[in-house]
Motif scaffolding. Sequence first.
Motif, PDB file in Angstrom:
ATOM      1  N   ILE A   1      24.356  45.041 -29.082  1.00  0.00           N
ATOM      2  CA  ILE A   1      23.091  44.448 -28.644  1.00  0.00           C
ATOM      3  C   ILE A   1      23.342  43.837 -27.272  1.00  0.00           C
ATOM      4  CG2 ILE A   1      21.297  42.754 -29.152  1.00  0.00           C
ATOM      5  CD1 ILE A   1      22.159  42.919 -32.124  1.00  0.00           C
ATOM      6  N   ILE A   2      22.486  44.183 -26.334  1.00  0.00           N
ATOM      7  CA  ILE A   2      22.651  43.734 -24.954  1.00  0.00           C
ATOM      8  C   ILE A   2      21.593  42.676 -24.652  1.00  0.00           C
ATOM      9  CG2 ILE A   2      22.885  44.460 -22.563  1.00  0.00           C
ATOM     10  CD1 ILE A   2      24.871  45.741 -24.641  1.00  0.00           C
ATOM     11  N   HIS A   3      22.046  41.446 -24.447  1.00  0.00           N
ATOM     12  CA  HIS A   3      21.133  40.330 -24.212  1.00  0.00           C
ATOM     13  C   HIS A   3      20.921  40.127 -22.711  1.00  0.00           C
ATOM     14  CE1 HIS A   3      21.687  39.272 -28.427  1.00  0.00           C
ATOM     15  NE2 HIS A   3      22.994  39.287 -28.237  1.00  0.00           N
ATOM     16  N   LEU A   4      19.679  39.978 -22.302  1.00  0.00           N
ATOM     17  CA  LEU A   4      19.360  39.533 -20.948  1.00  0.00           C
ATOM     18  C   LEU A   4      19.020  38.061 -21.036  1.00  0.00           C
ATOM     19  CD1 LEU A   4      17.297  42.472 -19.395  1.00  0.00           C
ATOM     20  CD2 LEU A   4      19.757  42.062 -19.378  1.00  0.00           C
ATOM     21  N   VAL A   5      19.818  37.229 -20.376  1.00  0.00           N
ATOM     22  CA  VAL A   5      19.780  35.779 -20.578  1.00  0.00           C
ATOM     23  C   VAL A   5      19.454  35.067 -19.269  1.00  0.00           C
ATOM     24  CG1 VAL A   5      21.076  33.772 -21.395  1.00  0.00           C
ATOM     25  CG2 VAL A   5      21.544  36.045 -22.371  1.00  0.00           C
TER      26      VAL A   5
END
Length: 592
Positions: free
Chosen positions: A210-214
């Motif tokens: 899962i790739i989080h954009l934070v």
Amino acid sequence: MSDYRVALQDMNFVLHDVLKIGDDWASMPKMSEVIDPDTARAILDEAAKLTSTLIAPNARAADEEGVSFSDGVVTTPEGYKEQFRQLAEGGWVGVTANPDFGGMGMPKVLSAQYEEMMCAADISFSLYSGLTAGAIMTLDLHANEELKNTYLPNLVAGEWTGTMCLTEPHAGTDLGIIRTKAVPNDDDSYSITGTKIFITGGEHDLTENIIHLVLAKLPDAPAGTKGISLFVVPKFLVNADGSIGERNAAKAGSIEHKMGIHASATCVMNFDGAKGWLVGEPHRGLAAMFTMMNYERLGVGIQGLGAAARSYGTALDYALDRRQGRGAKATQETNAEADPLIVHGDVRRMLLTMKAFVEGGRAFSSYVGQQLDRAKYAESAEEREAAEALVQLLTPVAKAFMTDTGLEATIAGQQVLGGHGFVREWGQEQWVRDCRIAQIYEGTNGIQALDLLGRKIVGSGGALLQPLAKEIQGFLAQDAGEWSHEFKQLESALTELERVSKDILTNFRGDENLINSVAVDYLNLVGYVAYGYLWLRMAQVAEAKQDLGEFATSKVKTAKFYFAKVLPRVHGIVASIDGGSESLFSFSANEF
């Protein structure tokens, strides 16, 4: 719960006959390379099969099972993992994504129909791929080549999913006060520390990563929104060869227990020195996120549309089959002990209101999607600028008006079923629950209204209203034919919209509460006018295509209903806008 029947004929009618997308695509070389009308029809056919046979049948069971959380692990409902695998294998996660990274590169006007199908089938399930599409767009537009090559191929392929991590426990709408920190490391990465809440798909078992954009702040960040940067933070680090590496310090602390979308994992995400990489320029993270907000907010509006479409289909089935009471003598079936609900005036009122909102919303979402495509792909700068102006104006309307009318429609569908609408069997209560969140997230509808009136209308001195007004005026200048009464109604409503806009521009400096007080009414006024414009366009086309039989006849009659029973709402809205702010702000806090 009744079966989901996709409104393919109406979707194709809107795209090909009303909006004439084939002409648009032919004028855009980047579009004509990847899509044509026949391909569009084939894509919608396949999308209809996927959503009606694979996804929709599991929606109720998935809602009842929900997601579970144990020691940081989220388990999605039975069937979701296989559904997502088939979705990914069919290329649907990357339906609009850049072909350079494996996407289909389809236009938004077409993907809007697919998104409606997904939301009508199961809003909860649609969110896992929907948020991934937003992450894909953000990275494609703002990340450097190394980050793109590291993350986009697997995101587009649906091997990984993406999230958007904005909200914090103390910071929702006011993102300028976020506390998540990003401290530079020695290897061009950053150490991300903070807590994000309400993160859709923050943890799940559908994909291996899962790739989080934070959103976070660097140590030297200026105060407020000008100090926000954007970082990509993977659940598992990615090795140089593209393989999955060690677990990152980005973990779910809990999941929310919600009114609806039970099968969507809404997570509290804890970043405890997690490794992340800067996307775009420092302190420009919010601007990067907002480049895809027009698409995301249209997508949330389509959630309202999808729920309404599903509710309408169920309510119509029930009204045709359920027998209760007697209608007028002309409609009575004397050989039966009671008549079907469809003969009763109030049931017809509810069903036709739903139909008017669903078919009007379908045309509106497609129209906004068309403007997004033109703003991106039109050949001339003038065309792109005109389309971008319409996008700026109509994005908050798409999000707020489509979700407000979506909830109204689902409640009407529930009401048609009476007691059976309140219990689980027919599924109507699920569409009410699932639709409700769409008015809240991606910026509440009140915030959308403030964006429309405060930033777009007042901020532009009224200039952003002019492209839509001129387009409608141009349409009204043609021969009205049999629609002279409706033309006059729309002209009157547009005149009132322009008049109240001028009044607000004249008076807002002398009344600091005016914009906040009338913004929601103003957005609704724009929504009803825009739907009226599109309903007249659809009606005129349908009237000329009598080869479509009952479909064309129904379209014409629904347009008549909209102008007779729905558009007159604008009179009350205009009166409320004219009422100003005094009645709201005459109260002290203790007098509430």
